[in-house]
Design a protein around this motif. Structure first.
Motif, short mmCIF file in Angstrom:
data_model
loop_
_atom_site.label_atom_id
_atom_site.label_comp_id
_atom_site.label_asym_id
_atom_site.label_seq_id
_atom_site.Cartn_x
_atom_site.Cartn_y
_atom_site.Cartn_z
N VAL A 1 -27.01 84.31 22.92
CA VAL A 1 -26.60 85.66 23.33
C VAL A 1 -27.21 86.71 22.40
O VAL A 1 -27.71 87.75 22.85
N ALA A 2 -27.17 86.45 21.10
CA ALA A 2 -27.72 87.40 20.14
C ALA A 2 -29.22 87.60 20.34
O ALA A 2 -29.74 88.72 20.25
N ARG A 3 -29.94 86.53 20.64
CA ARG A 3 -31.38 86.65 20.85
C ARG A 3 -31.68 87.44 22.12
O ARG A 3 -32.62 88.25 22.15
N LEU A 4 -30.91 87.22 23.17
CA LEU A 4 -31.10 87.99 24.39
C LEU A 4 -30.81 89.47 24.15
O LEU A 4 -31.51 90.34 24.68
N CYS A 5 -29.77 89.75 23.36
CA CYS A 5 -29.44 91.15 23.07
C CYS A 5 -30.56 91.82 22.26
O CYS A 5 -30.83 93.01 22.45
N ARG A 6 -31.20 91.07 21.36
CA ARG A 6 -32.29 91.66 20.58
C ARG A 6 -33.50 91.99 21.43
O ARG A 6 -34.32 92.83 21.05
N THR A 7 -33.64 91.32 22.57
CA THR A 7 -34.77 91.62 23.48
C THR A 7 -34.47 92.78 24.41
O THR A 7 -35.32 93.13 25.24
#
Length: 357
Positions: A56-62
């Motif tokens: 989830v955190a990686r998707l939010c960073r994108t």
């Protein structure tokens, strides 16, 4: 004795934050030991949400909105869970039952192999030793068959509880993902406002444990999948069951691979006999283990602090003895957490002995 205890208390517990952290660790350990079985669905959901939070955190960073990222990751998790329960789990259970049914034939062939050993190696093994080995193997296989039957009968009343868990765990995972910051802030409000040591330990443990748990889950998936494909191509019987064992064996470093090699070799031997096909099976299995240890593990765990092998084995034995399979899986993260706590723990200078007049 009193002076020694006072010196230890001054050295390790003179800081107020250290005392609070010690009490929290003690209370948390006691709570899990006493109420862990009762709250198993909530604990399992929290662990799963902790693993998925990284995605989830990686998707939010994108640039993906947080709610959309949570829903997308949760849908993928739900699909994997449904596929495992209704696809892989029945296949593994049917292969395990079939293996238990094949046990008498395997025992007979094992007896024929063992009966040749005293003739070919009379100075190394005697007929009495072969008989003892055969009786022990027969007893273990009988216990396994009896366990399968008793497990099938005793698990019928637990189907309702299993259905409840299947509904409850996904719901908890979703809310743990969606309201993660709210829950973290609620816990933080109960802690002291000034907590530099706790923050430092939390960042270290969060980084190390998150990398380890997510990496280990991905390693299990990759190793199990590659093993299943390799065994299926070679025509290995019970491929799903063996690939699951090989995948789970990576949870216990050094020990798991050695233990799982035995059923792989035994089933391959009784399926193909001594020949080129059996050699190919063992070569493929050895290549998978070598690639896992020398390529996959360094890539997945490059940011994880390495522990000494003795520390890993002791952690597996200790936490596995306390919490069973969960303790084995989280032995290394727990050992890493203890290492981070000991590294950040404030240590005062020893009390000076009063000067003699």
């Amino acid at each position: 004795m009193f002076r020694i205890l006072r010196g230890l208390a001054h050295k390790y517990f003179s800081d107020e934050e250290a005392v609070i952290l010690f009490l929290l660790l003690l209370a948390g350990t006691a709570f899990i030991i006493w109420f862990g079985a009762m709250l198993a669905p909530a604990i399992a959901s929290l662990i799963i949400a902790f693993i998925l939070q990284g995605v989830v955190a990686r998707l939010c960073r994108t640039g993906v909105p947080e709610l959309l990222a949570v829903i997308g990751v949760f849908v993928v998790f739900l699909g994997i869970l449904v596929g495992f329960i209704f696809g892989l789990l029945p296949l593994i259970w049917s292969q395990l039952s079939a293996l238990a049914g094949e046990a008498p034939r395997i025992i007979r062939e094992l007896q024929s192999y063992l009966s040749l050993l005293p003739q070919e190696y009379p100075h190394l093994i005697s007929e009495e030793a072969v008989t003892a080995i055969y009786q022990q193997v027969s007893a273990e296989v009988g216990h396994l068959t009896q366990w399968l039957v008793s497990f099938s009968l005793s698990s019928i009343p637990d189907l309702v509880a299993l259905l409840i868990y299947m509904v409850l765990v996904p719901i908890l995972v979703f809310f743990f993902l969606k309201d993660r910051q709210v829950l973290v802030d609620s816990v933080a409000r109960m802690l002291p406002p000034q907590r530099p040591m706790m923050v430092r330990i939390w960042h270290e443990v969060n980084l190390q444990c998150a990398n380890y748990v997510r990496g280990k889950a991905l390693e299990i998936l990759i190793v199990g999948s590659v093993t299943y494909v390799g065994f299926k191509v070679l025509g290995m019987p019970y491929a799903a069951l063996l690939s699951l064992l090989v995948g789970l064996s990576v949870v216990i470093p050094y020990i798991g691979a050695a233990v799982v090699t035995v059923p792989v070799a035994v089933i391959g031997l009784f399926a193909f006999g001594w020949g080129s096909h059996f050699i190919w099976v063992m070569v493929v299995y050895g290549v998978i283990q070598a690639l896992d240890g020398n390529v996959l593990v360094p890539v997945l765990f490059s940011e994880v602090n390495n522990l000494h092998p003795v520390a890993i084995i002791v952690a597996v034995l200790f936490f596995g003895g306390i919490w069973g399979l969960w303790g084995v899986f989280f032995a290394i993260p727990l050992a890493t957490m203890l290492k981070a706590v000991f590294a950040a723990w404030p240590v005062q200078e020893a009390l000076q002995a009063p000067a003699e007049e």
